[in-house]
Design a protein around this motif. Structure first.
Motif, PDB file in Angstrom:
ATOM      1  N   PRO A  55       0.827  -1.205   0.000  1.00  0.00           N
ATOM      2  CA  PRO A  55       0.000   0.000   0.000  1.00  0.00           C
ATOM      3  C   PRO A  55       0.864   1.258   0.000  1.00  0.00           C
ATOM      4  CG  PRO A  55      -0.052  -1.048   2.145  1.00  0.00           C
ATOM      5  CD  PRO A  55       0.676  -1.977   1.228  1.00  0.00           C
ATOM      6  N   ARG A  56       0.349   2.299  -0.647  1.00  0.00           N
ATOM      7  CA  ARG A  56       1.078   3.567  -0.710  1.00  0.00           C
ATOM      8  C   ARG A  56       0.787   4.384   0.533  1.00  0.00           C
ATOM      9  NH1 ARG A  56      -0.953   5.202  -6.501  1.00  0.00           N
ATOM     10  NH2 ARG A  56      -1.086   3.066  -7.172  1.00  0.00           N
ATOM     11  N   ALA A  57       1.724   5.189   0.932  1.00  0.00           N
ATOM     12  CA  ALA A  57       1.546   6.046   2.103  1.00  0.00           C
ATOM     13  C   ALA A  57       0.468   7.083   1.813  1.00  0.00           C
ATOM     14  CB  ALA A  57       2.854   6.727   2.453  1.00  0.00           C
ATOM     15  N   GLY A  58      -0.430   7.260   2.774  1.00  0.00           N
ATOM     16  CA  GLY A  58      -1.484   8.258   2.629  1.00  0.00           C
ATOM     17  C   GLY A  58      -2.771   7.728   2.029  1.00  0.00           C
ATOM     18  N   THR A  59      -2.778   6.500   1.555  1.00  0.00           N
ATOM     19  CA  THR A  59      -4.006   5.944   0.995  1.00  0.00           C
ATOM     20  C   THR A  59      -4.784   5.240   2.092  1.00  0.00           C
ATOM     21  OG1 THR A  59      -2.906   3.883   0.406  1.00  0.00           O
ATOM     22  CG2 THR A  59      -2.969   5.605  -1.282  1.00  0.00           C
ATOM     23  N   ALA A  60      -6.085   5.191   1.906  1.00  0.00           N
ATOM     24  CA  ALA A  60      -6.951   4.551   2.902  1.00  0.00           C
ATOM     25  C   ALA A  60      -6.846   3.040   2.760  1.00  0.00           C
ATOM     26  CB  ALA A  60      -8.386   5.001   2.713  1.00  0.00           C
ATOM     27  N   SER A  61      -6.616   2.376   3.876  1.00  0.00           N
ATOM     28  CA  SER A  61      -6.556   0.916   3.856  1.00  0.00           C
ATOM     29  C   SER A  61      -7.914   0.364   4.278  1.00  0.00           C
ATOM     30  CB  SER A  61      -5.463   0.407   4.792  1.00  0.00           C
ATOM     31  OG  SER A  61      -5.786   0.754   6.112  1.00  0.00           O
ATOM     32  N   LEU A  62      -8.153  -0.875   3.947  1.00  0.00           N
ATOM     33  CA  LEU A  62      -9.412  -1.517   4.289  1.00  0.00           C
ATOM     34  C   LEU A  62      -9.343  -1.967   5.741  1.00  0.00           C
ATOM     35  CD1 LEU A  62     -12.129  -2.443   3.166  1.00  0.00           C
ATOM     36  CD2 LEU A  62     -11.049  -4.605   2.596  1.00  0.00           C
ATOM     37  N   SER A  63     -10.100  -1.316   6.606  1.00  0.00           N
ATOM     38  CA  SER A  63     -10.093  -1.671   8.019  1.00  0.00           C
ATOM     39  C   SER A  63     -11.089  -2.787   8.274  1.00  0.00           C
ATOM     40  CB  SER A  63     -10.444  -0.448   8.867  1.00  0.00           C
ATOM     41  OG  SER A  63     -11.754  -0.028   8.569  1.00  0.00           O
ATOM     42  N   ALA A  64     -11.108  -3.272   9.522  1.00  0.00           N
ATOM     43  CA  ALA A  64     -12.034  -4.349   9.877  1.00  0.00           C
ATOM     44  C   ALA A  64     -13.473  -3.881   9.770  1.00  0.00           C
ATOM     45  CB  ALA A  64     -11.734  -4.844  11.282  1.00  0.00           C
ATOM     46  N   GLU A  65     -13.748  -2.616  10.152  1.00  0.00           N
ATOM     47  CA  GLU A  65     -15.114  -2.112  10.056  1.00  0.00           C
ATOM     48  C   GLU A  65     -15.545  -2.005   8.604  1.00  0.00           C
ATOM     49  OE1 GLU A  65     -12.736  -0.225  11.811  1.00  0.00           O
ATOM     50  OE2 GLU A  65     -13.236  -1.095  13.748  1.00  0.00           O
ATOM     51  N   GLY A  66     -14.626  -1.552   7.757  1.00  0.00           N
ATOM     52  CA  GLY A  66     -14.951  -1.443   6.333  1.00  0.00           C
ATOM     53  C   GLY A  66     -15.215  -2.807   5.716  1.00  0.00           C
ATOM     54  N   ALA A  67     -14.431  -3.792   6.095  1.00  0.00           N
ATOM     55  CA  ALA A  67     -14.628  -5.139   5.566  1.00  0.00           C
ATOM     56  C   ALA A  67     -15.951  -5.722   6.043  1.00  0.00           C
ATOM     57  CB  ALA A  67     -13.473  -6.039   5.983  1.00  0.00           C
ATOM     58  N   GLN A  68     -16.281  -5.476   7.306  1.00  0.00           N
ATOM     59  CA  GLN A  68     -17.549  -5.983   7.829  1.00  0.00           C
ATOM     60  C   GLN A  68     -18.725  -5.304   7.133  1.00  0.00           C
ATOM     61  OE1 GLN A  68     -18.131  -5.350  12.004  1.00  0.00           O
ATOM     62  NE2 GLN A  68     -19.896  -6.691  12.100  1.00  0.00           N
ATOM     63  N   GLY A  69     -18.624  -4.010   6.917  1.00  0.00           N
ATOM     64  CA  GLY A  69     -19.689  -3.290   6.221  1.00  0.00           C
ATOM     65  C   GLY A  69     -19.861  -3.784   4.803  1.00  0.00           C
ATOM     66  N   GLN A  70     -18.762  -4.051   4.118  1.00  0.00           N
ATOM     67  CA  GLN A  70     -18.845  -4.583   2.762  1.00  0.00           C
ATOM     68  C   GLN A  70     -19.473  -5.969   2.741  1.00  0.00           C
ATOM     69  OE1 GLN A  70     -14.992  -4.461   0.966  1.00  0.00           O
ATOM     70  NE2 GLN A  70     -15.034  -2.228   0.687  1.00  0.00           N
ATOM     71  N   ALA A  71     -19.153  -6.794   3.747  1.00  0.00           N
ATOM     72  CA  ALA A  71     -19.736  -8.133   3.802  1.00  0.00           C
ATOM     73  C   ALA A  71     -21.239  -8.061   4.045  1.00  0.00           C
ATOM     74  CB  ALA A  71     -19.062  -8.954   4.893  1.00  0.00           C
ATOM     75  N   ILE A  72     -21.661  -7.188   4.956  1.00  0.00           N
ATOM     76  CA  ILE A  72     -23.097  -7.047   5.228  1.00  0.00           C
ATOM     77  C   ILE A  72     -23.813  -6.503   4.000  1.00  0.00           C
ATOM     78  CG2 ILE A  72     -24.761  -5.711   6.597  1.00  0.00           C
ATOM     79  CD1 ILE A  72     -22.852  -6.067   8.971  1.00  0.00           C
ATOM     80  N   GLN A  73     -23.193  -5.548   3.325  1.00  0.00           N
ATOM     81  CA  GLN A  73     -23.787  -4.994   2.109  1.00  0.00           C
ATOM     82  C   GLN A  73     -23.923  -6.075   1.041  1.00  0.00           C
ATOM     83  OE1 GLN A  73     -24.968  -1.964   1.627  1.00  0.00           O
ATOM     84  NE2 GLN A  73     -25.426  -2.212  -0.525  1.00  0.00           N
ATOM     85  N   ALA A  74     -22.909  -6.934   0.910  1.00  0.00           N
ATOM     86  CA  ALA A  74     -22.971  -7.995  -0.096  1.00  0.00           C
ATOM     87  C   ALA A  74     -24.018  -9.039   0.248  1.00  0.00           C
ATOM     88  CB  ALA A  74     -21.599  -8.648  -0.241  1.00  0.00           C
ATOM     89  N   LEU A  75     -24.158  -9.342   1.542  1.00  0.00           N
ATOM     90  CA  LEU A  75     -25.122 -10.372   1.946  1.00  0.00           C
ATOM     91  C   LEU A  75     -26.555  -9.877   1.934  1.00  0.00           C
ATOM     92  CD1 LEU A  75     -23.233 -12.009   4.933  1.00  0.00           C
ATOM     93  CD2 LEU A  75     -23.755 -13.063   2.752  1.00  0.00           C
TER      94      LEU A  75
END
Length: 139
Positions: A55-75
């Protein structure tokens, strides 16, 4: 008659034992399975994936909350629209005026609760340990 019966049983036993040797069950030389034959093959090697970049410095990484939100959105596809009756009930109940941290302040001493009676207050204020008529044992 007895000679024929004993001869038939002897032939049957010999036939059964020859079938075992053909399957490799018996003690014949070279007919047993070789359990080390698989270990002689080279192990599977998965080549590294060189297309991954750090990952590049200064870019947003995928956090645990973001991953959980994406999983709930997909389901579940996001929040479902509320029916008009439920929306009306929530408006009448004052859902827009509810405190956001209501669950965290529910046990504070300033929270007004329903009086449960003197018996409940006696139970809650009882000292820990053995009483006059009962003893306490904790595992």
């Amino acid at each position: 008659m007895r000679k024929q019966l004993s001869l038939l049983s002897l032939l049957g036993a010999g036939l059964a034992l020859s079938g075992c040797a053909a399957l490799g069950i018996g003690g014949g030389a070279g007919s047993n399975l070789d359990e080390f034959r698989v270990a002689r093959n080279a192990p599977l090697v998965i080549p590294p994936d060189y297309s991954l970049t750090p990952p590049r410095a200064g870019t947003a990484s995928l956090s645990a909350e973001g991953a959980q939100g994406q999983a709930i959105q997909a389901l579940f596809g996001g929040p479902a629209p509320r029916p008009a009756s439920e929306t009306g009930l929530l408006e009448k109940a004052g859902a827009d005026r509810a405190a956001l941290g209501a669950r965290s302040v529910a046990g504070s001493p300033d929270t007004a609760v329903v009086d449960k009676g003197a018996l409940t207050q006696n139970i809650l204020s009882a000292p820990a340990g053995d009483g006059q008529d009962a003893s306490v044992q904790t595992p």
